[in-house]
Design a protein around this motif. Structure first.
Motif, short mmCIF file in Angstrom:
data_model
loop_
_atom_site.label_atom_id
_atom_site.label_comp_id
_atom_site.label_asym_id
_atom_site.label_seq_id
_atom_site.Cartn_x
_atom_site.Cartn_y
_atom_site.Cartn_z
N GLN A 1 -0.04 -14.75 11.38
CA GLN A 1 0.56 -13.70 10.55
C GLN A 1 1.56 -14.30 9.57
O GLN A 1 2.26 -15.25 9.90
CB GLN A 1 1.26 -12.68 11.45
N LYS A 2 1.60 -13.70 8.39
CA LYS A 2 2.41 -14.29 7.33
C LYS A 2 3.63 -13.46 6.98
O LYS A 2 4.40 -13.80 6.07
CB LYS A 2 1.53 -14.52 6.10
N GLY A 3 3.81 -12.35 7.66
CA GLY A 3 5.00 -11.55 7.38
C GLY A 3 4.85 -10.63 6.19
O GLY A 3 5.74 -10.53 5.34
N ALA A 4 3.72 -9.95 6.10
CA ALA A 4 3.52 -8.96 5.03
C ALA A 4 4.53 -7.83 5.17
O ALA A 4 5.14 -7.66 6.23
CB ALA A 4 2.10 -8.39 5.14
N HIS A 5 4.72 -7.08 4.11
CA HIS A 5 5.58 -5.89 4.17
C HIS A 5 4.73 -4.74 4.71
O HIS A 5 3.77 -4.33 4.07
CB HIS A 5 6.11 -5.58 2.77
N TRP A 6 5.08 -4.27 5.91
CA TRP A 6 4.34 -3.17 6.53
C TRP A 6 5.02 -1.86 6.14
O TRP A 6 6.17 -1.61 6.53
CB TRP A 6 4.35 -3.30 8.06
N ILE A 7 4.30 -1.04 5.42
CA ILE A 7 4.90 0.19 4.89
C ILE A 7 4.18 1.42 5.43
O ILE A 7 2.96 1.57 5.24
CB ILE A 7 4.85 0.19 3.34
N GLY A 8 4.90 2.28 6.11
CA GLY A 8 4.32 3.52 6.62
C GLY A 8 4.52 4.63 5.61
O GLY A 8 5.59 4.75 5.02
N ILE A 9 3.49 5.43 5.40
CA ILE A 9 3.60 6.57 4.50
C ILE A 9 3.13 7.80 5.26
O ILE A 9 1.97 7.89 5.67
CB ILE A 9 2.74 6.34 3.24
N THR A 10 4.06 8.72 5.49
CA THR A 10 3.70 9.89 6.28
C THR A 10 4.14 11.16 5.56
O THR A 10 4.89 11.11 4.59
CB THR A 10 4.30 9.78 7.70
N GLY A 11 3.69 12.29 6.05
CA GLY A 11 4.02 13.57 5.42
C GLY A 11 2.97 14.61 5.76
O GLY A 11 1.92 14.28 6.33
N SER A 12 3.26 15.84 5.39
CA SER A 12 2.36 16.94 5.73
C SER A 12 1.00 16.78 5.08
O SER A 12 0.87 16.06 4.07
CB SER A 12 2.94 18.27 5.26
N PRO A 13 -0.01 17.46 5.61
CA PRO A 13 -1.33 17.43 4.98
C PRO A 13 -1.23 17.87 3.51
O PRO A 13 -0.54 18.84 3.20
CB PRO A 13 -2.13 18.47 5.78
N GLY A 14 -1.86 17.12 2.65
CA GLY A 14 -1.89 17.50 1.24
C GLY A 14 -0.64 17.16 0.45
O GLY A 14 -0.53 17.54 -0.73
N ALA A 15 0.31 16.44 1.06
CA ALA A 15 1.56 16.11 0.36
C ALA A 15 1.34 15.14 -0.80
O ALA A 15 2.19 14.99 -1.67
CB ALA A 15 2.57 15.54 1.34
N GLY A 16 0.18 14.49 -0.76
CA GLY A 16 -0.13 13.53 -1.82
C GLY A 16 -0.03 12.09 -1.37
O GLY A 16 0.11 11.18 -2.19
#
Ligand code: GTP
Ligand code: MG
Length: 315
Positions: free
Chosen positions: A41-56
Motif C-alpha cells: 500500500q502506498k498511502g492513497a487518500h481514502w475519501i468517503g462520500i456519503t449522504g441521502s439518496p439522490g443528494a448527488g
C-alpha cells in the motif's frame, strides 16, 4: 507472495479486479492475498462520500474523477450501494457519463453490492480499498448511500469523510440523529443552485456549534453544483486541508490504529465463526436437536461449543 499480488504490483488491472472478487467471496487464500498486498500500500487518500439518496454523490464523484485526472492523479472508486448508477442501478444518465472513464487506465470503478460480502460489507469494502491502494491509485473515493449503521462503519475506514447535503431537504436533522455529525470531516452543500442554501448553511453551523464547539477541528462547509461543475476546486482544497490536519495533529495515526484494531477483531471474529460453524456442521450440530427439543438453552449451547474448541485436538 500471492500470485495475484505480484500481478497487482505489475499494474495488471485484471488482477486487481480478480483480487477484489476473491476478497469479497472469502476464498480460502484470501488472507494470504491480503498479507501480500498489505506492505504494497502506498498511502492513497481514502475519501468517503456519503449522504441521502439522490443528494448527488455519484454526480460529484463523476466530476471529481475528471477534476483529479486533469491534475494528473489516478482515481479508484468503490460505490457501496446496490442502487448506485455504478452498479447498474437507477440513473441511466450517470451510467452513460461514467462510460467516459471506463476506458481510462487511470480510473478504476468497482461497485459493492450487499451480495458477496460474507465477512460483512465494511470489511470487504476496506479490503477492496486496500487492494486499490496497493495497486497505486492516488485517490480512492468511497460512495455510500444512507445513514444506517453499516454506512457509519464503512465511513470510519476513510481518512476524510464528506457528507453531502441538499438545500430544502431537511437532511440536517437526519444527519444529526444518525450520528453522522460526529464522523463528518467536511460538509458539501450540493445542488447549491436550488433555493434554501442560506437556511441550510445556518443549520449546519448551528449544529457544528453544538457538536464541535470543543473540538480542535471544525469541519468546513463547501458549496457545489455538480451538474454545472462548480465548487470542485473548493471541495478538493478542503479535502487536502483535512489530510494535512490529520498528519499535523497526529489524528491520522490515531484513526489508523483504531481502524487496524477493529480490522483484527473483524477477521478473528469471522475466522472463528467460520471454523466453529464448519466443525459443528461436520459433527452434525449435536446441540441443534437439544435446542429443538427444549433440552438446552442458547447460552449453554454456545458455552459448550466454545469449551469443545478449547480442548486439545488429540484428545
Ligand atoms: N440541480 C441540481 N441537480 C443535481 C446536482 N447534482 C446532482 N443533481 C441531480 O440529482 C440527481 C441525483 O444525482 P446522483 O448523483 O445520482 O445522486 P446520488 O446521491 O448518487 O444518488 P443515489 O446513489 O441514488 O443515492 C440527478 O438527477 C442529478 O442530475 C446539482 O448540483 N444541482
Ligand atoms: Mg449514487
Amino acid at each position: 507472495m500471492h500470485p495475484l499480488a505480484k500481478r497487482i504490483q505489475q499494474k495488471e488491472e485484471r488482477a486487481l479486479a480478480k483480487a477484489i472478487t476473491l476478497a469479497e467471496n472469502s476464498e480460502a487464500d484470501k488472507l494470504e492475498l491480503l498479507k501480500s498486498i498489505y506492505p504494497m500500500q502506498k498511502g492513497a487518500h481514502w475519501i468517503g462520500i456519503t449522504g441521502s439518496p439522490g443528494a448527488g454523490k455519484s454526480s460529484l464523484v463523476n466530476r471529481l474523477i475528471s477534476f483529479l485526472r486533469n491534475k494528473g492523479l489516478t482515481v479508484a472508486v468503490v460505490a457501496v450501494d446496490p442502487t448506485s448508477p455504478f452498479s447498474g442501478g437507477s440513473i441511466l444518465g450517470d451510467r452513460v457519463r461514467m462510460a467516459d472513464h471506463f476506458t481510462d487506465p487511470g480510473v478504476f470503478i468497482r461497485s459493492m453490492g450487499t451480495r458477496g460480502s460474507l465477512g460483512g460489507l465494511s470489511r470487504s469494502t476496506k479490503e477492496t480499498v486496500r487492494l486499490m491502494d496497493a495497486y497505486g491509485f492516488d485517490v480512492i473515493l468511497i460512495e455510500t448511500v444512507g445513514v444506517g449503521q453499516s454506512e457509519l462503519d464503512i465511513m470510519k475506514l476513510a481518512d476524510s469523510v464528506a457528507v453531502v447535503l441538499n438545500p430544502g431537504s431537511g437532511d440536517v436533522v437526519q444527519v444529526f440523529k444518525a450520528g453522522i455529525m460526529e464522523i463528518a470531516d467536511l460538509f458539501v452543500v450540493n445542488k447549491a443552485d436550488m433555493p434554501g442554501v442560506p437556511k441550510l448553511l445556518a443549520e449546519i453551523e448551528a449544529m457544528l456549534d453544538l457538536v464541535k464547539h470543543d473540538s480542535p477541528y471544525r469541519p468546513p462547509v463547501v458549496q457545489t453544483i455538480s451538474t454545472e461543475n462548480k465548487g470542485l476546486e473548493e471541495l478538493w482544497d478542503a479535502l487536502l486541508a483535512h489530510k494535512a490536519y490529520l498528519i499535523e495533529s497526529g489524528e491520522g495515526s490515531i484513526r489508523k490504529l483504531a481502524n487496524l484494531k477493529r480490522e483484527v477483531m473483524e477477521v478473528v471474529q469471522h475466522e472463528i465463526f467460520q471454523q466453529v460453524w464448519t466443525d459443528e456442521k461436520e459433527s452434525g450440530f449435536s446441540w441443534l436437536a437439544d435446542l429443538e427439543q427444549g433440552n438446552t438453552d442458547p447460552y449453554t449451547a454456545a458455552e459448550q461449543i466454545l469449551l469443545q474448541r478449547n480442548q486439545p485436538a488429540d484428545k
